[in-house]
Design a protein around this motif. Structure first.
Motif, PDB file in Angstrom:
ATOM      1  N   VAL A   5       0.864  -1.184   0.000  1.00 48.56           N
ATOM      2  CA  VAL A   5       0.000   0.000   0.000  1.00 48.56           C
ATOM      3  C   VAL A   5       0.896   1.228   0.000  1.00 48.56           C
ATOM      4  CG1 VAL A   5      -1.716   1.317   1.291  1.00 48.56           C
ATOM      5  CG2 VAL A   5      -1.870  -1.181   1.198  1.00 48.56           C
ATOM      6  N   VAL A  40      -5.889   1.860  -7.807  1.00 45.97           N
ATOM      7  CA  VAL A  40      -5.542   3.202  -7.316  1.00 45.97           C
ATOM      8  C   VAL A  40      -6.822   3.939  -6.938  1.00 45.97           C
ATOM      9  CG1 VAL A  40      -3.456   3.331  -8.740  1.00 45.97           C
ATOM     10  CG2 VAL A  40      -5.595   4.293  -9.604  1.00 45.97           C
ATOM     11  N   SER A  41      -6.660   4.862  -6.010  1.00 45.24           N
ATOM     12  CA  SER A  41      -7.798   5.676  -5.604  1.00 45.24           C
ATOM     13  C   SER A  41      -8.191   6.607  -6.738  1.00 45.24           C
ATOM     14  CB  SER A  41      -7.466   6.474  -4.348  1.00 45.24           C
ATOM     15  OG  SER A  41      -6.377   7.344  -4.564  1.00 45.24           O
ATOM     16  N   THR A  42      -9.480   6.899  -6.820  1.00 41.25           N
ATOM     17  CA  THR A  42      -9.977   7.896  -7.771  1.00 41.25           C
ATOM     18  C   THR A  42     -10.718   8.943  -6.947  1.00 41.25           C
ATOM     19  OG1 THR A  42     -12.076   6.749  -8.112  1.00 41.25           O
ATOM     20  CG2 THR A  42     -10.266   6.164  -9.573  1.00 41.25           C
ATOM     21  N   PRO A  44     -11.097  12.154  -4.238  1.00 44.11           N
ATOM     22  CA  PRO A  44     -10.459  12.477  -2.965  1.00 44.11           C
ATOM     23  C   PRO A  44     -10.301  11.271  -2.049  1.00 44.11           C
ATOM     24  CG  PRO A  44     -12.706  13.333  -3.046  1.00 44.11           C
ATOM     25  CD  PRO A  44     -12.397  12.815  -4.414  1.00 44.11           C
ATOM     26  N   VAL A  45      -9.226  11.297  -1.252  1.00 51.02           N
ATOM     27  CA  VAL A  45      -9.014  10.310  -0.191  1.00 51.02           C
ATOM     28  C   VAL A  45      -9.457  10.981   1.102  1.00 51.02           C
ATOM     29  CG1 VAL A  45      -7.326   8.891   1.028  1.00 51.02           C
ATOM     30  CG2 VAL A  45      -7.079   9.303  -1.442  1.00 51.02           C
ATOM     31  N   GLY A  46     -10.609  10.555   1.600  1.00 53.11           N
ATOM     32  CA  GLY A  46     -11.177  11.207   2.769  1.00 53.11           C
ATOM     33  C   GLY A  46     -10.915  10.451   4.046  1.00 53.11           C
ATOM     34  N   SER A  47     -11.290  11.077   5.138  1.00 50.37           N
ATOM     35  CA  SER A  47     -11.296  10.414   6.439  1.00 50.37           C
ATOM     36  C   SER A  47     -12.558  10.890   7.155  1.00 50.37           C
ATOM     37  CB  SER A  47     -10.048  10.763   7.235  1.00 50.37           C
ATOM     38  OG  SER A  47     -10.169  12.049   7.786  1.00 50.37           O
ATOM     39  N   PRO A  48     -12.971  10.192   8.198  1.00 45.51           N
ATOM     40  CA  PRO A  48     -14.200  10.632   8.880  1.00 45.51           C
ATOM     41  C   PRO A  48     -14.103  12.073   9.391  1.00 45.51           C
ATOM     42  CG  PRO A  48     -13.633   8.408   9.545  1.00 45.51           C
ATOM     43  CD  PRO A  48     -12.466   8.922   8.733  1.00 45.51           C
ATOM     44  N   SER A  52      -7.722  13.998   4.386  1.00 49.15           N
ATOM     45  CA  SER A  52      -6.771  13.067   4.996  1.00 49.15           C
ATOM     46  C   SER A  52      -5.321  13.504   4.853  1.00 49.15           C
ATOM     47  CB  SER A  52      -6.923  11.694   4.337  1.00 49.15           C
ATOM     48  OG  SER A  52      -6.567  11.795   2.956  1.00 49.15           O
ATOM     49  N   ILE A  54      -3.786  12.818   2.272  1.00 50.60           N
ATOM     50  CA  ILE A  54      -3.300  11.844   1.287  1.00 50.60           C
ATOM     51  C   ILE A  54      -3.930  12.185  -0.063  1.00 50.60           C
ATOM     52  CG2 ILE A  54      -3.180   9.401   0.663  1.00 50.60           C
ATOM     53  CD1 ILE A  54      -1.700   9.957   3.248  1.00 50.60           C
ATOM     54  N   VAL A  57      -3.891   6.824  -3.129  1.00 49.61           N
ATOM     55  CA  VAL A  57      -3.517   5.540  -2.525  1.00 49.61           C
ATOM     56  C   VAL A  57      -3.401   4.522  -3.642  1.00 49.61           C
ATOM     57  CG1 VAL A  57      -4.144   3.731  -0.883  1.00 49.61           C
ATOM     58  CG2 VAL A  57      -4.778   6.101  -0.407  1.00 49.61           C
ATOM     59  N   ILE A  59      -2.833   0.361  -4.209  1.00 56.63           N
ATOM     60  CA  ILE A  59      -2.841  -0.943  -3.548  1.00 56.63           C
ATOM     61  C   ILE A  59      -2.411  -1.974  -4.577  1.00 56.63           C
ATOM     62  CG2 ILE A  59      -4.215  -2.645  -2.293  1.00 56.63           C
ATOM     63  CD1 ILE A  59      -6.106  -0.443  -1.433  1.00 56.63           C
ATOM     64  N   LEU A  94       5.116   3.720   2.427  1.00 61.98           N
ATOM     65  CA  LEU A  94       4.849   2.386   1.877  1.00 61.98           C
ATOM     66  C   LEU A  94       4.616   1.408   3.021  1.00 61.98           C
ATOM     67  CD1 LEU A  94       6.605   3.858  -0.383  1.00 61.98           C
ATOM     68  CD2 LEU A  94       7.122   1.564  -1.188  1.00 61.98           C
ATOM     69  N   LEU A  95       3.583   0.601   2.884  1.00 62.50           N
ATOM     70  CA  LEU A  95       3.280  -0.434   3.872  1.00 62.50           C
ATOM     71  C   LEU A  95       3.212  -1.779   3.161  1.00 62.50           C
ATOM     72  CD1 LEU A  95       0.435   1.405   5.819  1.00 62.50           C
ATOM     73  CD2 LEU A  95       2.829   1.181   6.508  1.00 62.50           C
TER      74      LEU A  95
END
Lengths: 102, 102
Positions: A5, A40-42, A44-48, A52, A54, A57, A59, A94-95
């Motif tokens: 990731v 891949v993300s399309t 926005p990469v959000g958070s609650p 974020s 970011i 992302v 994967i 990187l994870l």
């Protein structure tokens, strides 16, 4: 299975990042030996809590962590790693981990 | 598709975390409406530079970000969110995004 990731932090120039990622980095990274799936993300990469920090992302799925390590050691892996600083001006985390479905 | 990625930072007591996550949290989270796939890391979460500071990664797959938001708003989502502070003593980052395969 196992996942690589990549969390790309918001770069200085998001349009330049997106262009380089789509046109140059994806074709390089798709050559990684042992790569089974690449998402891949399309958008926005959000958070609650809201944004974020970011921008994108990625994967990348392999059969095992050992396969990811082998990919990093390959010529294709070195090409992909060498390309990252050319566009990831915000940095990237990187994870790497094996997974199981639950 | 869309992913909810949860990055659990290393907790104070990893054995207690692992027990609570496996025995309590997974059964709660599996009830989230719209959940299509649920994978968790097994073993260490590494990075190319060494330890990542992340103890466990969960990747929950839904059809869309809208479905993830609906899951958060459901009774099952509130139960899952309410359970997290009981074991995630190191904190957790949540990332939510639509994806495409490339």
């Amino acid at each position: 299975m196992a996942e690589l990731v990549v969390l790309y932090k918001t770069p200085k120039d998001t349009a330049a990042f997106d262009k380089h990622y789509a046109e140059t980095h994806i074709p390089i990274a798709k050559k990684l030996p042992g790569l089974k799936k690449y998402a891949v993300s399309t958008g926005p990469v959000g958070s609650p809590a809201g944004p974020s920090g970011i921008h994108l992302v990625a994967i990348l799925t392999f059969n095992s962590v050992a396969d990811i390590q082998a990919a990093f050691g390959s010529a294709e892996g070195k090409a992909a790693a060498g390309d990252v600083p050319k566009f990831a001006t915000g940095g990237a985390d990187l994870l790497i981990f094996d997974t199981k479905e639950v």
